[in-house]
Design a protein around this motif. Structure first.
Motif, short mmCIF file in Angstrom:
data_model
loop_
_atom_site.label_atom_id
_atom_site.label_comp_id
_atom_site.label_asym_id
_atom_site.label_seq_id
_atom_site.Cartn_x
_atom_site.Cartn_y
_atom_site.Cartn_z
N THR A 197 14.83 12.97 3.77
CA THR A 197 13.98 12.41 3.65
C THR A 197 12.78 13.18 3.63
N VAL A 451 12.66 4.06 10.32
CA VAL A 451 12.62 3.85 8.95
C VAL A 451 13.96 3.87 8.62
N GLY A 452 14.60 2.48 8.17
CA GLY A 452 15.92 2.59 7.57
C GLY A 452 17.08 3.40 8.35
N PRO A 496 5.78 -1.23 7.09
CA PRO A 496 6.66 -1.41 5.76
C PRO A 496 5.81 -2.49 4.97
N ASP A 499 8.68 -2.58 -0.93
CA ASP A 499 9.71 -1.51 -0.75
C ASP A 499 8.98 -0.33 -0.29
N GLN A 501 7.64 2.27 2.51
CA GLN A 501 7.57 2.44 4.01
C GLN A 501 6.44 3.37 4.37
#
Length: 524
Positions: A197, A451-452, A496, A499, A501
């Protein structure tokens, strides 16, 4: 006599014409010798075969009808896109015993008839993803004798080998050490950790700010920013079409340090905390589409606010104000019918800097950090309907900011310090124990966020770059992940937005920066 001569003359002409016609017929009917096909200087060619050595590049102008091409012991190290254009009949291609270390993704484009391909004994360390996709009828492939680096760049090859009908000779990894001499066909896909990421700059807000609070109201996403330099609480609205934050409204606030939005019974309120001139509560009027002042906050009780925290306990709304003055007191306010009313004075005369509400195990707690003493933990008493002091976090003598997070079944505290290391503490059931110290001279802000499924920690500094850490589940600690060039951050806020972030970094001295969290597949 004259007639006889005329007849003889006509006969001679007819004979000459007949002879000429016969000669022309013989020329037309004769077979021409075969024409030699074009062949580059470094190659030997027949009508259907070409053999090339010592070439500086893939030869051009090869016979278009060639079926078999051998490129052996040449000098080129790269093969680019469309290298074999025009060889649509080519069935056998042997590129062997060269020093080739790179191929382009479309090197083999156009070779619809190719059935046999050998890249043996070169210096290939990786292969472009889907390089063999144009080869619809490829039946045999040889990659032996290369120095394949079995990292994320060849993950696609492992997947392709598992599903292709092409016969591929066994190939082995040259690196990394953990895969050295392993058969590529046998590598387990789970061993490839190819997803990483990054935080990339997404939007720049051309003004300083000291706090940022996202909120939802009437199905729209907004952001409240405290801007003491602009004497305002600025409200931005997320534009889902343009995918940007846009100006929406402003609340006058000459010395704003925090703007806290609260949606209570579908009504929007913003608590505006100011260093000077008093603090106020504003109400959004949907009829006039503007903010109007609802009430004042007692200036004798809250003298120098530094932070605001809003929360619900047993259905009731509260907000707490951390007071950083010598004479003020950190105070709790409760919503009742048409306004917020003073409910409890928590922590007088201790220069409080930050508040963190923790609702875990059915026991609401409020943690108050201070620049003059160890953080204090308050626990909610349902009998008294007040917070009761429970103890101190003795591992740190002072803290500028306090935040919490959960990882698995464990609860953690993050405490930033302006002088000394910031601390990560774990709750052990009766007390906190230190699990990590993070260098952070000049830190006034930190924020853990998720995050995710990936947990991060943003740790700011007035003297260096902001550090982003990522939580390592195996080691149970944060690992340094990325640096962000944020000047004097005063808060971090995860938001958020559809879509996207986003991580917001309000800056006291520079622009407020908005970063986007992106996921990168290293095998692509």
């Amino acid at each position: 006599m004259a007639g006889l001569q005329a007849r003889r003359g006509s006969g001679l002409r007819l004979l000459a014409l007949s002879t000429l016609g016969l000669c022309l017929m013989l020329e037309v009917g004769a077979k021409r010798p075969p024409k030699t096909p074009p062949c580059p200087p470094s190659c030997s060619c027949t009508r259907d075969t070409a053999f090339c050595v010592d070439s500086k590049a893939v030869p051009r102008n090869l016979p278009s009808e060639v079926i078999s091409l051998l490129l052996n012991s040449n000098k080129f190290t790269l093969i680019g896109d469309n290298a074999f254009t025009g060889l649509s009949h080519l069935q056998y291609l042997f590129i062997e015993n060269n020093d080739i270390w790179a191929l382009s993704k479309f090197t083999f484009r156009g070779l619809k008839s190719l059935t046999h391909l050998s890249l043996a004994n070169n210096n290939l360390q990786t292969l472009p993803r889907d390089i063999f996709r144009p080869l619809d009828i490829l039946s045999d492939l040889d990659l032996r004798g290369n120095s394949l680096n079995c990292d994320c760049k060849v993950k696609w090859l492992v997947e392709w080998l598992a599903h292709t009908n092409t016969t591929v000779a066994p190939i082995y990894c040259a690196s990394p050490p953990r895969f050295q001499e392993h058969k590529v066909q046998d590598l387990p896909l789970r061993e490839f950790d190819c997803i990483t990421t990054d935080f990339v700059l997404y939007q720049t807000l051309s003004f300083p700010a000291v706090s940022a609070e996202p909120f939802l109201y009437s199905s729209d996403l907004y952001l409240a920013l405290a801007q003491p330099g602009a004497s305002a609480c600025t409200i931005l609205k997320w534009d889902y079409v343009e995918r940007q934050l846009r100006d929406y409204d402003r609340i006058p606030a000459p010395s704003a340090v925090h703007c806290k939005p609260m949606v209570v019974d579908s009504q929007l309120y913003v608590v505006v905390a100011q260093l000077f001139g008093g603090s106020y509560i504003y109400h959004w009027d949907p009829n006039t589409t503007r903010f109007t002042k609802l009430q004042d906050i007692d200036p004798q009780r809250v003298r120098k606010p530094n932070d605001l925290e809003a929360f619900r306990i047993d259905g009731d709304w509260y907000f707490a104000v951390a007071d950083s003055s010598k004479a003020g007191a950190t105070s709790l306010y409760r919503w009742h019918q048409n306004g917020f009313y003073s409910h409890q004075a928590l922590h007088p005369w201790h220069r409080d800097t930050d508040l963190e509400f923790v609702d875990g195990e059915g026991k609401p707690r409020l943690i108050v950090s201070s620049s003059s003493q160890a953080p204090v933990i308050y626990q909610w008493s349902r009998t008294q309907k007040q917070f009761v002091a429970q103890g101190e976090v003795t591992q740190v003598p002072d803290a500028q900011a306090v935040k919490h997070f959960r990882a698995g079944r464990d609860s953690y505290l993050c405490l930033s310090r302006y002088i000394g290391d910031s601390k990560i503490l774990r709750w052990e059931g009766a007390r906190f124990s230190e699990v990590q110290a993070l260098p952070s001279r000049g830190s006034l802000a930190l924020q853990p966020f998720l995050v995710g499924g990936r947990r991060y920690l943003a740790l700011g500094s007035d003297f260096s770059f902001t550090q982003i850490y990522q939580w390592d589940d195996g080691r149970q600690k944060f690992m340094r992940f990325q640096e962000l060039a944020v000047q004097a951050p005063r808060a971090f806020c995860y938001m958020p937005a559809g879509d996207a972030q986003l991580l917001l970094a309000p800056s006291f001295k520079g622009q407020t920066l908005v970063y986007r969290h992106v996921v990168v597949d290293l095998s692509a």
